[in-house]
Enzyme design. Sequence first.
Site, PDB file in Angstrom:
ATOM      1  CD  GLU A 261      16.245  36.119  -9.290  1.00 13.34           C
ATOM      2  OE1 GLU A 261      16.377  36.698  -8.205  1.00 13.34           O
ATOM      3  OE2 GLU A 261      15.605  35.054  -9.410  1.00 13.34           O
ATOM      4  CD1 TRP A 264      12.506  36.912  -7.823  1.00 17.21           C
ATOM      5  CD2 TRP A 264      11.416  37.476  -5.934  1.00 17.21           C
ATOM      6  NE1 TRP A 264      11.986  35.769  -7.261  1.00 17.21           N
ATOM      7  CE2 TRP A 264      11.312  36.084  -6.103  1.00 17.21           C
ATOM      8  CE3 TRP A 264      10.823  38.069  -4.822  1.00 17.21           C
ATOM      9  CZ2 TRP A 264      10.632  35.270  -5.197  1.00 17.21           C
ATOM     10  CZ3 TRP A 264      10.148  37.262  -3.921  1.00 17.21           C
ATOM     11  CH2 TRP A 264      10.054  35.880  -4.119  1.00 17.21           C
ATOM     12  CD1 TRP A 292      13.190  39.489  17.901  1.00 20.44           C
ATOM     13  CD2 TRP A 292      13.889  37.633  16.864  1.00 20.44           C
ATOM     14  NE1 TRP A 292      12.493  39.378  16.723  1.00 20.44           N
ATOM     15  CE2 TRP A 292      12.903  38.253  16.061  1.00 20.44           C
ATOM     16  CE3 TRP A 292      14.468  36.447  16.410  1.00 20.44           C
ATOM     17  CZ2 TRP A 292      12.479  37.738  14.840  1.00 20.44           C
ATOM     18  CZ3 TRP A 292      14.053  35.928  15.189  1.00 20.44           C
ATOM     19  CH2 TRP A 292      13.072  36.569  14.425  1.00 20.44           C
ATOM     20  CG  ASN A 327      20.057  35.619  -3.993  1.00 19.78           C
ATOM     21  OD1 ASN A 327      19.531  36.380  -3.196  1.00 19.78           O
ATOM     22  ND2 ASN A 327      19.427  34.553  -4.490  1.00 19.78           N
ATOM     23  CD1 TRP A 345      12.701  39.900  11.740  1.00 20.01           C
ATOM     24  CD2 TRP A 345      13.247  41.526  10.317  1.00 20.01           C
ATOM     25  NE1 TRP A 345      11.650  40.807  11.711  1.00 20.01           N
ATOM     26  CE2 TRP A 345      11.960  41.807  10.836  1.00 20.01           C
ATOM     27  CE3 TRP A 345      13.806  42.420   9.397  1.00 20.01           C
ATOM     28  CZ2 TRP A 345      11.223  42.938  10.478  1.00 20.01           C
ATOM     29  CZ3 TRP A 345      13.073  43.544   9.028  1.00 20.01           C
ATOM     30  CH2 TRP A 345      11.802  43.797   9.568  1.00 20.01           C
ATOM     31  CD1 TRP A 368      18.234  41.466   5.397  1.00 16.35           C
ATOM     32  CD2 TRP A 368      18.373  39.943   7.037  1.00 16.35           C
ATOM     33  NE1 TRP A 368      19.571  41.175   5.592  1.00 16.35           N
ATOM     34  CE2 TRP A 368      19.677  40.252   6.602  1.00 16.35           C
ATOM     35  CE3 TRP A 368      18.220  39.020   8.059  1.00 16.35           C
ATOM     36  CZ2 TRP A 368      20.819  39.653   7.143  1.00 16.35           C
ATOM     37  CZ3 TRP A 368      19.353  38.418   8.609  1.00 16.35           C
ATOM     38  CH2 TRP A 368      20.635  38.736   8.151  1.00 16.35           C
TER      39      TRP A 368
END
Length: 436
Positions: A261, A264, A292, A327, A345, A368
């Site tokens: 993590e 990441w 959208w 998360n 988004w 996102w």
Amino acid sequence: MTYFWFRRDLRLHDNAALYYALKNAKDVKCIFIFDQNILEKLPSTDARVTFLHDTISSLKSELIEQGSDLEVYHGRPEEIWNEILKSDGVKALYCNRDYEPYALSRDKAVEELCQTNNIDFKSYKDHVIFEKDEVTKDDGLPYTVFSPYKRKWLARLEKRKEKDLSYYFKAYPNEKYFENFSRVDEPSKMLDHDNLGFERSDLRIPSDEVKQKIIREYDKKRNFPAVEGTSRLGIHFRFGTISIRDKARKAQKLNDTFLSELIWRDFYSQILYHFPHVADKEFRAKYEGIPWRFDEEEWTRWKEGRTGYPMVDAGMRELNNTGYMHNRVRMVVASFLTKHMLHDWRLGEAYFAEKLLDFDLASNNGGWQWASGSGTDAAPYFRIFNPTSQMTKFDPQREYIKKWIPEFGTDQYPEPMLDHKEARERCLATYKMHLN
Ligand SMILES: Cc1cc2nc3c(=O)[nH]c(=O)nc-3n(C[C@H](O)[C@H](O)[C@H](O)COP(=O)(O)OP(=O)(O)OC[C@H]3O[C@@H](n4cnc5c(N)ncnc54)[C@H](O)[C@@H]3O)c2cc1C
């Protein structure tokens, strides 16, 4: 006189640039600037400003204990440095690097001011384990897919290991040079919280310490939002109140998934650095211009946690009440907004940016764009989270749901505002048409 400028590295210990400043100079003066360019975009009740003010007050006290001081300013960094750097006897300015687009342009301007005034500008890596081009593909290009990035990241670690066990995770022994802080007889007054134009928030800030057991069992428990299974260190990584090297060292010993993590985090930081367009555009150009929808009522229900999908609603209520969201649930609510509701988004990203205590541009944007399908390494658009089966799988006893939705299971709880199957099909058709 040598200056050290605190930004996202709010600690005296194990701080790279502060270490080099103290090691190389004998009169290091510390500065913090409440940056008006950032503050003016925040709501007046922002809990992060309260956290920042408290942290800066503590740092100032620590420096006063050392016989020194922290000078605290409120304004625009370029203007403030322009004044300070004109004074006589300034030799160098030290700081740790920040890779966000705004920070890069701010630092470039301050570096140029230094050059004009014949002052050394020295910046260091502190916020991440590997930065910029330290982990790239063999041809030198940045990675855009996580798994090979992670392999190379770990390989770089191994390579150094032969020579020096903990080179990249080493702690800088700042305390050795604390006597090199500038001496101050009369410390300056701390800036009042009220003078910043913000109200104090009483939102609870998670501790900067985490039980070893949580890290040890991280891989088994991290996906269940009702369980205390993750570190909650996000805000501390964000503001540098803890050292990433220290946590990575511990992670390496205790849990590979936890280390992953942290990788990441480095990954998204280098994505933002190499592809700054992601800050407002799709990482993958072919995803630009998806038609959208926007429906005021649905948008409000999503924000307030009244969609009728318990996993989404519990998550949004957790966020609104605590500044945190687990998360697993972040993934579910982000997928719901972009796929089920077909809302841009960027709306969700901005809402998270306002509410999350651990908001970090690189990771939030990465999360996102991943959810909407436009990002690096994104889940293919046709894989759409089912919010009900996510709940069944990750909150089997409905503990998390009941904690945040007391009216769950009663008439007070709303019916789903849209039908899962229909919304899924609408999403698939829209994405398919756009991408073909
Ligand atoms: C839509 C969405 C938005 C997100 N926004 C943010 C954000 O603004 N700031 C943020 O730090 N993380 C963000 N994340 C990633 C992740 O959800 C949080 O880092 C994590 O939930 C924070 O809780 P924790 O501190 O208990 O993390 P832990 O699970 O204990 O992980 C430890 C640390 O590793 C880092 N980390 C963990 N997961 C990720 C990840 N997927 N990407 C990058 N870093 C990670 C964080 O620094 C975190 O504090 C987002 C994820 C999604 C899906």
